[in-house]
Design a protein around this motif. Structure first.
Motif, PDB file in Angstrom:
ATOM      1  N   ALA A  93       0.791  -1.168  -0.073  1.00 44.21           N
ATOM      2  CA  ALA A  93      -0.072   0.044   0.040  1.00 44.21           C
ATOM      3  C   ALA A  93       0.823   1.280   0.253  1.00 44.21           C
ATOM      4  CB  ALA A  93      -0.794   0.138   1.237  1.00 44.21           C
ATOM      5  N   MET A  94       1.831   1.324   1.045  1.00 41.60           N
ATOM      6  CA  MET A  94       2.839   2.443   0.897  1.00 41.60           C
ATOM      7  C   MET A  94       3.483   2.635  -0.255  1.00 41.60           C
ATOM      8  SD  MET A  94       5.907   2.890   3.463  1.00 41.60           S
ATOM      9  CE  MET A  94       6.962   1.542   3.059  1.00 41.60           C
ATOM     10  N   LEU A  95       3.958   1.725  -0.942  1.00 38.24           N
ATOM     11  CA  LEU A  95       4.848   1.860  -2.048  1.00 38.24           C
ATOM     12  C   LEU A  95       4.170   2.154  -3.398  1.00 38.24           C
ATOM     13  CD1 LEU A  95       7.308  -1.461  -1.475  1.00 38.24           C
ATOM     14  CD2 LEU A  95       7.895   1.296  -1.347  1.00 38.24           C
ATOM     15  N   ILE A  96       2.938   1.367  -3.507  1.00 36.02           N
ATOM     16  CA  ILE A  96       2.136   1.889  -5.094  1.00 36.02           C
ATOM     17  C   ILE A  96       1.847   3.357  -4.703  1.00 36.02           C
ATOM     18  CG2 ILE A  96       0.141   1.167  -3.873  1.00 36.02           C
ATOM     19  CD1 ILE A  96       1.451   0.596  -7.454  1.00 36.02           C
ATOM     20  N   MET A  97       1.403   3.858  -3.453  1.00 41.43           N
ATOM     21  CA  MET A  97       0.966   5.242  -3.484  1.00 41.43           C
ATOM     22  C   MET A  97       2.181   6.108  -3.469  1.00 41.43           C
ATOM     23  SD  MET A  97      -2.099   6.190  -3.384  1.00 41.43           S
ATOM     24  CE  MET A  97      -2.100   5.271  -4.939  1.00 41.43           C
ATOM     25  N   ASN A 112      -5.111  -0.506  -4.593  1.00 36.68           N
ATOM     26  CA  ASN A 112      -5.369   0.060  -3.166  1.00 36.68           C
ATOM     27  C   ASN A 112      -6.466  -0.514  -2.646  1.00 36.68           C
ATOM     28  OD1 ASN A 112      -3.660   1.913  -3.932  1.00 36.68           O
ATOM     29  ND2 ASN A 112      -5.182   3.747  -4.142  1.00 36.68           N
ATOM     30  N   PRO A 113      -7.794  -1.071  -3.186  1.00 34.08           N
ATOM     31  CA  PRO A 113      -8.886  -1.631  -2.476  1.00 34.08           C
ATOM     32  C   PRO A 113      -8.372  -3.080  -2.025  1.00 34.08           C
ATOM     33  CG  PRO A 113      -9.451  -1.324  -4.717  1.00 34.08           C
ATOM     34  CD  PRO A 113      -8.142  -0.576  -4.509  1.00 34.08           C
ATOM     35  N   ILE A 114      -7.644  -3.609  -2.921  1.00 34.88           N
ATOM     36  CA  ILE A 114      -7.499  -4.975  -2.698  1.00 34.88           C
ATOM     37  C   ILE A 114      -6.422  -5.218  -1.462  1.00 34.88           C
ATOM     38  CG2 ILE A 114      -6.358  -7.458  -3.803  1.00 34.88           C
ATOM     39  CD1 ILE A 114      -7.162  -6.037  -6.413  1.00 34.88           C
ATOM     40  N   VAL A 115      -5.340  -4.408  -1.544  1.00 36.72           N
ATOM     41  CA  VAL A 115      -4.311  -4.656  -0.462  1.00 36.72           C
ATOM     42  C   VAL A 115      -4.916  -4.129   0.977  1.00 36.72           C
ATOM     43  CG1 VAL A 115      -2.138  -4.309  -1.628  1.00 36.72           C
ATOM     44  CG2 VAL A 115      -3.264  -2.330  -0.909  1.00 36.72           C
ATOM     45  N   THR A 155      -3.558   1.074   7.272  1.00 38.79           N
ATOM     46  CA  THR A 155      -3.248   1.288   5.885  1.00 38.79           C
ATOM     47  C   THR A 155      -3.415   2.572   5.620  1.00 38.79           C
ATOM     48  OG1 THR A 155      -6.030   0.834   5.779  1.00 38.79           O
ATOM     49  CG2 THR A 155      -4.352  -0.990   5.870  1.00 38.79           C
ATOM     50  N   THR A 156      -4.253   3.528   6.239  1.00 37.29           N
ATOM     51  CA  THR A 156      -4.250   4.893   5.995  1.00 37.29           C
ATOM     52  C   THR A 156      -2.857   5.557   6.147  1.00 37.29           C
ATOM     53  OG1 THR A 156      -6.738   4.914   6.806  1.00 37.29           O
ATOM     54  CG2 THR A 156      -5.519   7.012   6.441  1.00 37.29           C
ATOM     55  N   PHE A 212      -0.671   4.488   3.291  1.00 40.83           N
ATOM     56  CA  PHE A 212      -1.074   5.427   1.947  1.00 40.83           C
ATOM     57  C   PHE A 212      -0.224   6.677   2.154  1.00 40.83           C
ATOM     58  CE2 PHE A 212      -4.849   2.516   1.407  1.00 40.83           C
ATOM     59  CZ  PHE A 212      -3.873   1.899   0.075  1.00 40.83           C
ATOM     60  N   ASN A 213      -0.459   7.538   3.496  1.00 44.63           N
ATOM     61  CA  ASN A 213       0.104   8.793   3.646  1.00 44.63           C
ATOM     62  C   ASN A 213       1.436   9.056   3.746  1.00 44.63           C
ATOM     63  OD1 ASN A 213      -2.239  10.830   4.018  1.00 44.63           O
ATOM     64  ND2 ASN A 213      -3.112   8.891   4.541  1.00 44.63           N
ATOM     65  N   THR A 214       2.043   7.790   4.323  1.00 50.38           N
ATOM     66  CA  THR A 214       3.655   7.857   4.485  1.00 50.38           C
ATOM     67  C   THR A 214       4.221   7.754   2.894  1.00 50.38           C
ATOM     68  OG1 THR A 214       3.564   6.639   6.691  1.00 50.38           O
ATOM     69  CG2 THR A 214       5.432   6.652   5.135  1.00 50.38           C
ATOM     70  N   GLY A 215       3.603   6.915   2.073  1.00 48.31           N
ATOM     71  CA  GLY A 215       4.064   6.695   0.793  1.00 48.31           C
ATOM     72  C   GLY A 215       3.789   8.116   0.096  1.00 48.31           C
ATOM     73  N   ILE A 216       2.770   8.490   0.310  1.00 46.30           N
ATOM     74  CA  ILE A 216       2.744  10.063  -0.332  1.00 46.30           C
ATOM     75  C   ILE A 216       3.484  10.873   0.058  1.00 46.30           C
ATOM     76  CG2 ILE A 216       1.135  12.066  -0.554  1.00 46.30           C
ATOM     77  CD1 ILE A 216      -1.339   9.949  -0.344  1.00 46.30           C
ATOM     78  N   ALA A 217       3.809  11.164   1.290  1.00 49.34           N
ATOM     79  CA  ALA A 217       4.946  12.129   1.910  1.00 49.34           C
ATOM     80  C   ALA A 217       6.069  11.925   1.528  1.00 49.34           C
ATOM     81  CB  ALA A 217       4.634  11.902   3.381  1.00 49.34           C
ATOM     82  N   ALA A 218       6.526  10.471   1.711  1.00 46.45           N
ATOM     83  CA  ALA A 218       7.855  10.157   1.166  1.00 46.45           C
ATOM     84  C   ALA A 218       8.086  10.266  -0.217  1.00 46.45           C
ATOM     85  CB  ALA A 218       8.327   8.670   1.668  1.00 46.45           C
ATOM     86  N   GLY A 219       7.444   9.502  -1.058  1.00 49.35           N
ATOM     87  CA  GLY A 219       7.539   9.688  -2.662  1.00 49.35           C
ATOM     88  C   GLY A 219       7.525  11.034  -2.975  1.00 49.35           C
ATOM     89  N   SER A 220       6.771  12.222  -2.667  1.00 50.67           N
ATOM     90  CA  SER A 220       6.667  13.255  -3.067  1.00 50.67           C
ATOM     91  C   SER A 220       7.936  14.139  -2.489  1.00 50.67           C
ATOM     92  CB  SER A 220       5.448  14.259  -2.436  1.00 50.67           C
ATOM     93  OG  SER A 220       5.398  14.137  -1.169  1.00 50.67           O
ATOM     94  N   ALA A 221       8.385  13.861  -1.581  1.00 52.25           N
ATOM     95  CA  ALA A 221       9.615  14.426  -0.952  1.00 52.25           C
ATOM     96  C   ALA A 221      10.938  14.194  -1.757  1.00 52.25           C
ATOM     97  CB  ALA A 221       9.768  14.116   0.541  1.00 52.25           C
ATOM     98  N   VAL A 222      11.015  12.621  -2.161  1.00 51.60           N
ATOM     99  CA  VAL A 222      12.241  12.154  -3.032  1.00 51.60           C
ATOM    100  C   VAL A 222      11.946  13.087  -4.257  1.00 51.60           C
ATOM    101  CG1 VAL A 222      13.242  10.254  -3.892  1.00 51.60           C
ATOM    102  CG2 VAL A 222      12.480  10.283  -1.461  1.00 51.60           C
TER     103      VAL A 222
END
Length: 418
Positions: free
Chosen positions: A219-223, A317-320, A339-340, A343-353
């Motif tokens: 969930a974290m990585l795909i987001m 998303n819905p599956i995982v 899970t929430t 998702f938000n950790t992935g968003i924050a980290a991905g956008s930062a990198v």
């Protein structure tokens, strides 16, 4: 709450759609700020970058608040938790709309993020339990579809209204509609069916399951992969693809439509072919993000790839999410909150990198390259899940009716469709 057994075959319980409406409201409030930053900054006397902290604060509130509020409200009746969350959500918007202090508005955003986490963690459990194990992924697809629809309708509409009546207008609208939603929720979940036997120890004990962390990692990585690219999609579209600024919202609507289609597809296929669907979608997302590097220089191909990015990325998303709740057995509340956070950790980290890559020599192609690498990493936990799931039984939450008419959740060993 209707039980799965009492549902018409092929139809989801009405409560799932009501909960999806709640996630629509909360998805709208999370992202509508982006379209109101200049007006909000000018009115509150801060810079646009400082006003952007309202988005960051909400994301942090979701990351920290979702598991925290899930545990804090664990022993409250589920209906009471949802009503309380929507009520505080409404009051938070009232406070923000009445205030002329940036600090007060910032605090109000954090509070609304905390109760959003509580709503999601409890709502996800109610939706999957009401739908039953055979339709849990579809139920999650509908709930996540509420968030996706917020980007297609809620955010553009809120931004449009805010430009004409000021940023406070959308806040007042969200306050009123969320108060009405609290009343509807109260009628859709009868009090006599809301009590669930829970244990803080069992909730925390569920975190020992390795498959749960594989689902959360996916969930974290795909987001992270999708949002690393999406966060900086506007300069890519205008400066590289040559799309006029006025046409960018139309491309973003295409992304939202693709994301809505992805959540629907994931929900439909996830109950029957969870691992085949997620692995295929993650691989397709990686390919789409990679192709954006050489093919985003043309308006047509860039628009098509943005649509496909939403379609393939949001299928996972819905599956995982449904798998994570299933792996938690008789302790799903904390898991759905995590899970929430994932998702938000992935968003924050991905956008930062991706932001760092944008400032490097890679320039506009940096974010898609970062997104490609993160999305490719999603395949690792998904493949591990496929291997683990073929030889072990999954645990879901079954319901039985106590003599007094209350519903009690019990762990039930079933053969997982993994």
């Amino acid at each position: 709450m209707p039980s799965a057994a009492g549902n018409t075959p092929g139809k989801l319980p009405f409560v799932v759609w009501v909960l999806a409406a709640g996630t629509f409201l909360m998805g709208t409030t999370e992202f509508v700020i982006a379209g109101l930053l200049p007006e909000l900054a000018g009115d509150l006397g801060v810079s646009v970058s400082e006003a952007g902290l309202l988005i960051t604060a909400f994301a942090i509130g979701m990351i920290i608040g979702s598991p925290t509020m899930a545990m804090a409200t664990l022993r409250l009746p589920q209906r009471q938790t949802l009503i309380l969350a929507l009520t505080v959500f409404s009051l938070g918007h009232v406070v923000a709309a009445l205030s002329s202090s940036f600090t007060v508005v910032l605090i109000a955003r954090v509070v609304t993020a905390l109760v959003t986490g509580a709503f999601w963690s409890v709502g996800a459990v109610i939706a999957t339990t009401a739908a039953g194990p055979a339709a849990s992924a579809r139920a999650m697809g509908v709930m996540i579809g509420g968030l996706t629809l917020a980007n297609v309708i809620g955010v553009p509409l809120g931004s449009f209204v805010g430009q004409y009546v000021g940023w406070r207008g959308p806040f007042w609208a969200l306050a009123v509609v969320s108060a009405l939603a609290a009343a509807v929720i109260g009628r859709c979940i009868p009090a006599r069916e809301e009590h669930v036997g829970v244990s803080v120890r069992s909730e925390i004990g569920a975190l020992r399951h390795g498959r749960l962390w594989l689902a959360l990692s996916a969930a974290m990585l795909i987001m992270g992969g999708v949002l690393a690219t999406y966060t900086y999609i506007t300069p890519l579209l205008t400066d590289r693809a040559g799309i006029p600024e006025g046409a960018v919202p139309l491309v973003l609507i295409a992304f939202g439509i693709g994301a809505l289609g992805g959540t629907t597809t994931g929900g439909r296929l996830g109950d029957r072919l969870p691992m085949a669907t997620t692995i295929t979608a993650a691989a397709a997302t990686t390919l789409v993000l990679f192709l954006m590097i050489p093919l985003s220089a043309h308006p047509v191909t860039a628009t098509a790839l943005v649509f496909l990015m939403g379609l393939t990325g949001f299928t996972v998303n819905p599956i995982v999410t449904a798998l994570a709740v299933r792996f938690a057995g008789n302790a799903p509340t904390l898991t759905s909150a995590l899970t929430t956070s994932a998702f938000n950790t992935g968003i924050a980290a991905g956008s930062a990198v991706a932001g760092t890559a944008l400032e490097s020599s890679l320039g506009l192609t940096g974010p898609p390259l970062v997104g490609t690498m993160i999305a490719a990493l999603t395949l690792l936990p998904l493949i591990a899940l496929a291997v683990c799931g073929t030889s072990r039984a999954g645990r879901i939450v079954a319901q039985r009716r106590a003599p007094a008419g209350e519903l009690i959740e019990e762990p039930a060993e079933v053969r997982s469709p993994l």
